[in-house]
Design an enzyme around this catalytic site. Sequence first.
Site, mmCIF file in Angstrom:
data_model
loop_
_atom_site.group_PDB
_atom_site.id
_atom_site.type_symbol
_atom_site.label_atom_id
_atom_site.label_comp_id
_atom_site.label_asym_id
_atom_site.label_seq_id
_atom_site.Cartn_x
_atom_site.Cartn_y
_atom_site.Cartn_z
ATOM 1 C CD GLU A 33 -2.971 -0.988 2.322
ATOM 2 O OE1 GLU A 33 -4.058 -1.552 2.153
ATOM 3 O OE2 GLU A 33 -2.704 -0.367 3.349
ATOM 4 C CD GLU A 51 -4.139 -5.907 2.722
ATOM 5 O OE1 GLU A 51 -4.933 -5.233 3.410
ATOM 6 O OE2 GLU A 51 -2.916 -5.731 2.719
HETATM 7 C C1 BGP Z 1 -4.422 -2.674 5.194
HETATM 8 C C2 BGP Z 1 -3.103 -3.277 5.587
HETATM 9 C C3 BGP Z 1 -3.190 -4.527 6.379
HETATM 10 C C4 BGP Z 1 -4.409 -4.598 7.219
HETATM 11 C C5 BGP Z 1 -5.679 -4.163 6.604
HETATM 12 C C6 BGP Z 1 -6.868 -4.122 7.524
HETATM 13 O O1 BGP Z 1 -4.279 -1.309 5.173
HETATM 14 O O2 BGP Z 1 -2.318 -3.550 4.458
HETATM 15 O O3 BGP Z 1 -1.982 -4.718 7.029
HETATM 16 O O4 BGP Z 1 -4.321 -5.006 8.471
HETATM 17 O O5 BGP Z 1 -5.504 -2.893 6.040
HETATM 18 O O6 BGP Z 1 -6.737 -3.060 8.426
HETATM 19 P P1 BGP Z 1 -6.924 -3.231 9.974
HETATM 20 O O7 BGP Z 1 -5.974 -4.286 10.406
HETATM 21 O O8 BGP Z 1 -6.603 -1.908 10.562
HETATM 22 O O9 BGP Z 1 -8.332 -3.641 10.170
#
Ligand code: BGP
Length: 489
Positions: A192, A388
Amino acid sequence: MFKVKNGFPENFLWGGATAASQVEGAYDVDGKGLSTSDMVPYKPMEHSNDNMKIEVTSEQLKAYLEDDSKEYFPKRKGVDFYHRYKEDIALFAEMGFKVYRLSIAWPRIFPNGDDKEPNEAGLAFYDNVFDELEKYGIEPFVTMTHYEMPINLVLKYNGFESRQAIDDYLRFAKVIFKRYKGRVKYWAPFNELNMMLTSPYTCGGVISDVSKYKDNEYQIKYQATHHQLIASALATKLCREIMPDAKIGCMIARLETYAATSKPEDQLQALLDEQLNVFYPEVLINGKYPNYIWRYFKEKGINIEMEPGDEEILRENTGDFIAFSYYMTYMATANPEPGVQVSGNLVGTSQNPHLELTDWDWPIDPIGLRITLNRLYDRFKVPLFIVENGLGAHDKVEDGKVHDPYRIDYLRRHIEQMKEAIIDGVDLIGYTTWGCIDLVSCGTSQMSKRYGFIYVDQDDHGNGTLERIRKDSFYWYKKVIQSNGEDLE
Ligand code: BGP
């Protein structure tokens, strides 16, 4: 002639994704150095009005390093994947994963970031992980670093604010490319990249209060961005020299943005927001800074320090695909008082009245995924990989089982839209759901924000047996993969 597809291609890469700093734990084992993620304390946040920033100040960092802070640092513990990877990968294999997206912890390989030699124990750990994946025929997708720069490089030169970070990163890249050549086909240089704009500490190890540009936060963010863009392009070059058969692409957080109304001012704002969002793939896939960015830089007083040859580096080393995270859509408004705010993936937005919210107030928008797939593909015309997507929710164990129909419903609705996009003509090559095993949240360091098909017995304070339990969604996803996305019931 183009043939309209009926659904998912035969070789579609179904799987799941994690990041080293959120699953591995063992933060000081076998020579690993400290990382930026090891320095983020527990800070529960669930709702829109919670402060979502995960910035770390120089004063805080000093206290955390001296261990004066009395804080709990959940990412140091993760879910102990470091010692349980065999059990976890066996569970991924049981679901039928074709691909597993993981990241390499940079400070496991170079504990201080600038060490003369890499740490053999760290390299051996990933050899073992890849052996295990090979055993089950699971393809690894490697994010070379996912939000965890060696802390020494933060202290030494303020992370990616400094151009020196490029050299240290490339030394790391060369070592892992040579070592894992032939074993890893899919690579992404950073996680990201565009999150530099919301969290320079997380994304680039940059502490704003000691920055030499501290009077202009935009300058800090875009200068560090420039260094990561150059580092990405040079890593792409290196990857092609060492492994001509591998594929390397960029990874961004996709912030699909709607105009809040049909008012031209709001439409214009949506366009401007979108331009800033796609700036990153514009550079990494199309190979140059897009025209629109120069006006923005001028208005914000940004003056990127570039070196001769930078433009050429960017032009000649563009990525093979775009990998992205997708959780929600955003709203753009020109109105200075934008109305009710909701939270989101490291950045909040005003509430879209047509969308429901998750337990953490993130808007749920499956159709937005079809829109985003079409938009990215129309613009960049390279294969897309959703690396993701998923639902962070509270889960409950009842009689040793976890019933999570809400997660199944969320994923089903997103997969339906992926299929539509493929029929639309989008070249989508894979889908790895986020946090396929419960892990420590990136934004909040909570354990109770669960994304997995596999429940991990651990609470927000690190108590629990770490036992793994298959949730209902585990059996459901297994059927989805088995039927190549046809059986979503
Ligand atoms: C993205 C990241 C992840 C992640 C996901 C969910 O921004 O790449 O590492 O964890 O978001 O976010 P969160 O864990 O804050 O719910």
